[in-house]
Design a protein around this motif. Structure first.
Motif, PDB file in Angstrom:
ATOM      1  N   THR A   1       0.812  -1.222   0.000  1.00 46.23           N
ATOM      2  CA  THR A   1       0.000   0.000   0.000  1.00 46.23           C
ATOM      3  C   THR A   1       0.841   1.267   0.000  1.00 46.23           C
ATOM      4  OG1 THR A   1      -1.765  -1.193   1.139  1.00 46.23           O
ATOM      5  CG2 THR A   1      -1.874   1.218   1.164  1.00 46.23           C
ATOM      6  N   GLU A   2       1.783   1.381   0.917  1.00 48.91           N
ATOM      7  CA  GLU A   2       2.582   2.613   1.015  1.00 48.91           C
ATOM      8  C   GLU A   2       3.372   2.877  -0.264  1.00 48.91           C
ATOM      9  OE1 GLU A   2       2.360   4.998   3.284  1.00 48.91           O
ATOM     10  OE2 GLU A   2       0.834   3.799   4.287  1.00 48.91           O
ATOM     11  N   GLN A   3       3.950   1.826  -0.827  1.00 48.27           N
ATOM     12  CA  GLN A   3       4.713   1.966  -2.071  1.00 48.27           C
ATOM     13  C   GLN A   3       3.805   2.444  -3.208  1.00 48.27           C
ATOM     14  OE1 GLN A   3       6.520  -1.691  -3.360  1.00 48.27           O
ATOM     15  NE2 GLN A   3       7.304  -0.805  -5.245  1.00 48.27           N
ATOM     16  N   LEU A   4       2.606   1.890  -3.300  1.00 51.02           N
ATOM     17  CA  LEU A   4       1.661   2.303  -4.333  1.00 51.02           C
ATOM     18  C   LEU A   4       1.219   3.750  -4.136  1.00 51.02           C
ATOM     19  CD1 LEU A   4      -0.610  -0.829  -4.824  1.00 51.02           C
ATOM     20  CD2 LEU A   4       0.776   0.312  -6.565  1.00 51.02           C
ATOM     21  N   ILE A   5       0.967   4.122  -2.902  1.00 48.70           N
ATOM     22  CA  ILE A   5       0.572   5.505  -2.610  1.00 48.70           C
ATOM     23  C   ILE A   5       1.657   6.466  -3.086  1.00 48.70           C
ATOM     24  CG2 ILE A   5       0.261   7.160  -0.714  1.00 48.70           C
ATOM     25  CD1 ILE A   5      -1.352   4.931   0.730  1.00 48.70           C
ATOM     26  N   GLU A   6       2.905   6.161  -2.795  1.00 46.39           N
ATOM     27  CA  GLU A   6       4.011   7.026  -3.224  1.00 46.39           C
ATOM     28  C   GLU A   6       4.101   7.111  -4.745  1.00 46.39           C
ATOM     29  OE1 GLU A   6       5.833   9.038  -1.281  1.00 46.39           O
ATOM     30  OE2 GLU A   6       4.506   8.333   0.317  1.00 46.39           O
ATOM     31  N   LYS A   7       3.956   5.973  -5.427  1.00 44.36           N
ATOM     32  CA  LYS A   7       4.006   5.974  -6.897  1.00 44.36           C
ATOM     33  C   LYS A   7       2.873   6.799  -7.483  1.00 44.36           C
ATOM     34  CE  LYS A   7       6.450   1.637  -7.635  1.00 44.36           C
ATOM     35  NZ  LYS A   7       6.335   0.249  -8.119  1.00 44.36           N
ATOM     36  N   LEU A   8       1.666   6.582  -6.983  1.00 39.43           N
ATOM     37  CA  LEU A   8       0.510   7.318  -7.486  1.00 39.43           C
ATOM     38  C   LEU A   8       0.643   8.813  -7.221  1.00 39.43           C
ATOM     39  CD1 LEU A   8      -2.234   4.801  -6.375  1.00 39.43           C
ATOM     40  CD2 LEU A   8      -1.764   5.466  -8.748  1.00 39.43           C
ATOM     41  N   ALA A   9       1.094   9.165  -6.032  1.00 37.96           N
ATOM     42  CA  ALA A   9       1.241  10.580  -5.676  1.00 37.96           C
ATOM     43  C   ALA A   9       2.248  11.279  -6.587  1.00 37.96           C
ATOM     44  CB  ALA A   9       1.642  10.723  -4.208  1.00 37.96           C
ATOM     45  N   GLY A  10       3.184  10.543  -7.123  1.00 33.83           N
ATOM     46  CA  GLY A  10       4.178  11.121  -8.014  1.00 33.83           C
ATOM     47  C   GLY A  10       3.741  11.232  -9.462  1.00 33.83           C
ATOM     48  N   MET A  11       2.569  10.734  -9.789  1.00 32.57           N
ATOM     49  CA  MET A  11       2.083  10.778 -11.174  1.00 32.57           C
ATOM     50  C   MET A  11       1.353  12.091 -11.443  1.00 32.57           C
ATOM     51  SD  MET A  11       0.632   6.934 -11.609  1.00 32.57           S
ATOM     52  CE  MET A  11       1.750   5.578 -11.883  1.00 32.57           C
ATOM     53  N   PRO A  12       1.708  12.777 -12.508  1.00 33.46           N
ATOM     54  CA  PRO A  12       1.093  14.086 -12.775  1.00 33.46           C
ATOM     55  C   PRO A  12      -0.410  14.033 -13.033  1.00 33.46           C
ATOM     56  CG  PRO A  12       2.463  13.394 -14.626  1.00 33.46           C
ATOM     57  CD  PRO A  12       2.689  12.403 -13.520  1.00 33.46           C
ATOM     58  N   GLU A  13      -0.932  12.897 -13.453  1.00 35.96           N
ATOM     59  CA  GLU A  13      -2.364  12.765 -13.708  1.00 35.96           C
ATOM     60  C   GLU A  13      -3.186  12.759 -12.417  1.00 35.96           C
ATOM     61  OE1 GLU A  13      -0.078  10.456 -16.835  1.00 35.96           O
ATOM     62  OE2 GLU A  13      -0.066  10.522 -14.644  1.00 35.96           O
ATOM     63  N   MET A  14      -2.557  12.379 -11.316  1.00 31.84           N
ATOM     64  CA  MET A  14      -3.277  12.229 -10.053  1.00 31.84           C
ATOM     65  C   MET A  14      -3.343  13.557  -9.304  1.00 31.84           C
ATOM     66  SD  MET A  14      -4.262   9.062  -9.798  1.00 31.84           S
ATOM     67  CE  MET A  14      -4.616   9.251 -11.531  1.00 31.84           C
ATOM     68  N   ALA A  15      -4.563  13.953  -8.961  1.00 31.29           N
ATOM     69  CA  ALA A  15      -4.767  15.175  -8.189  1.00 31.29           C
ATOM     70  C   ALA A  15      -4.864  14.879  -6.690  1.00 31.29           C
ATOM     71  CB  ALA A  15      -6.037  15.879  -8.659  1.00 31.29           C
ATOM     72  N   TYR A  16      -5.436  13.732  -6.357  1.00 30.91           N
ATOM     73  CA  TYR A  16      -5.620  13.334  -4.960  1.00 30.91           C
ATOM     74  C   TYR A  16      -5.323  11.851  -4.844  1.00 30.91           C
ATOM     75  CZ  TYR A  16      -8.398  17.609  -5.056  1.00 30.91           C
ATOM     76  OH  TYR A  16      -8.815  18.899  -5.231  1.00 30.91           O
ATOM     77  N   VAL A  17      -4.660  11.474  -3.765  1.00 24.90           N
ATOM     78  CA  VAL A  17      -4.409  10.066  -3.476  1.00 24.90           C
ATOM     79  C   VAL A  17      -4.694   9.869  -1.990  1.00 24.90           C
ATOM     80  CG1 VAL A  17      -2.720   8.184  -3.462  1.00 24.90           C
ATOM     81  CG2 VAL A  17      -2.633   9.920  -5.279  1.00 24.90           C
ATOM     82  N   TYR A  18      -5.618   8.972  -1.689  1.00 23.48           N
ATOM     83  CA  TYR A  18      -6.047   8.739  -0.312  1.00 23.48           C
ATOM     84  C   TYR A  18      -5.799   7.290   0.099  1.00 23.48           C
ATOM     85  CZ  TYR A  18      -8.886  12.910  -1.314  1.00 23.48           C
ATOM     86  OH  TYR A  18      -9.325  14.155  -1.681  1.00 23.48           O
ATOM     87  N   HIS A  19      -5.338   7.099   1.320  1.00 23.67           N
ATOM     88  CA  HIS A  19      -5.274   5.782   1.947  1.00 23.67           C
ATOM     89  C   HIS A  19      -6.584   5.658   2.718  1.00 23.67           C
ATOM     90  CE1 HIS A  19      -2.807   2.871   4.712  1.00 23.67           C
ATOM     91  NE2 HIS A  19      -3.742   2.256   4.032  1.00 23.67           N
ATOM     92  N   VAL A  20      -7.378   4.637   2.411  1.00 20.10           N
ATOM     93  CA  VAL A  20      -8.736   4.555   2.947  1.00 20.10           C
ATOM     94  C   VAL A  20      -9.012   3.199   3.586  1.00 20.10           C
ATOM     95  CG1 VAL A  20      -9.621   6.217   1.256  1.00 20.10           C
ATOM     96  CG2 VAL A  20      -9.689   3.774   0.716  1.00 20.10           C
TER      97      VAL A  20
END
Length: 177
Positions: A80-99
């Motif tokens: 989960t944490e690794q995916l959150i970091e990858k997603l947060a670094g993608m320019p297409e993503m405006a918001y990334v939430y751990h839920v």
């Protein structure tokens, strides 16, 4: 610890700023009954403490990204944490939430076209290590944007609400937000 009186004054400043973030400190001071210097110092402190932020929020469509999509992602155990970091670094993503719930991550992205979103989902997101399952939901209409909740709150005077201490949101004590 911040006094209740100080919290009430800070919130009154924030309520006024939500209504008109471009007003001068002099105008703001007159509305909240403080000196201009006191308002300026309080705003500087609230900014430094992360309790207040200023930003320009453009229309995604105007900026060339009209396709608003929500991704629900279930991650592999320990990923989960690794995916959150990858997603947060993608320019297409405006918001990334751990839920909590069936999915571990909710990510919100903006795309130039449905085809661009499809390629992102199948070629980028679909190939990230640790993604067990993902779903996409395209937003058809936005009835309320995230920053607009503060305008609703600005019209109230709920300084007596239990659980609203100066340092945390209810239920989030000890967590970064």
């Amino acid at each position: 610890m911040t006094s209740k009186s100080s919290i009430v004054k800070d919130r009154s400043i924030i309520r006024e700023l939500v209504q008109d973030p471009r007003q001068t400190n002099v105008a703001l001071a007159a509305k909240v009954g403080l000196s201009e210097g006191s308002v300026r110092r309080r705003i500087d402190r609230l900014l430094a403490e992360g309790k207040l932020q200023f930003s320009a929020i453009p229309s995604a469509a105007f900026m060339g990204r009209p396709v608003h999509t929500i991704f629900e992602i279930q991650s592999a155990p320990g990923a989960t944490e690794q995916l959150i970091e990858k997603l947060a670094g993608m320019p297409e993503m405006a918001y990334v939430y751990h839920v909590t719930g069936q999915f571990d991550i909710i990510a919100v992205g903006y795309f130039a076209s449905t085809n661009t979103m499809r390629r992102f989902w199948t070629e980028s997101l679909g190939h990230l290590e640790g993604v067990m399952e993902s779903r996409s939901v395209m937003v058809l209409r936005v009835a309320k944007r995230a920053h607009e909740w503060a305008r609703d709150l600005a019209g109230t005077d709920d300084d007596e609400e239990p659980g609203w201490d100066a340092g945390a949101e209810p239920g989030l004590s000890g967590y970064e937000h």
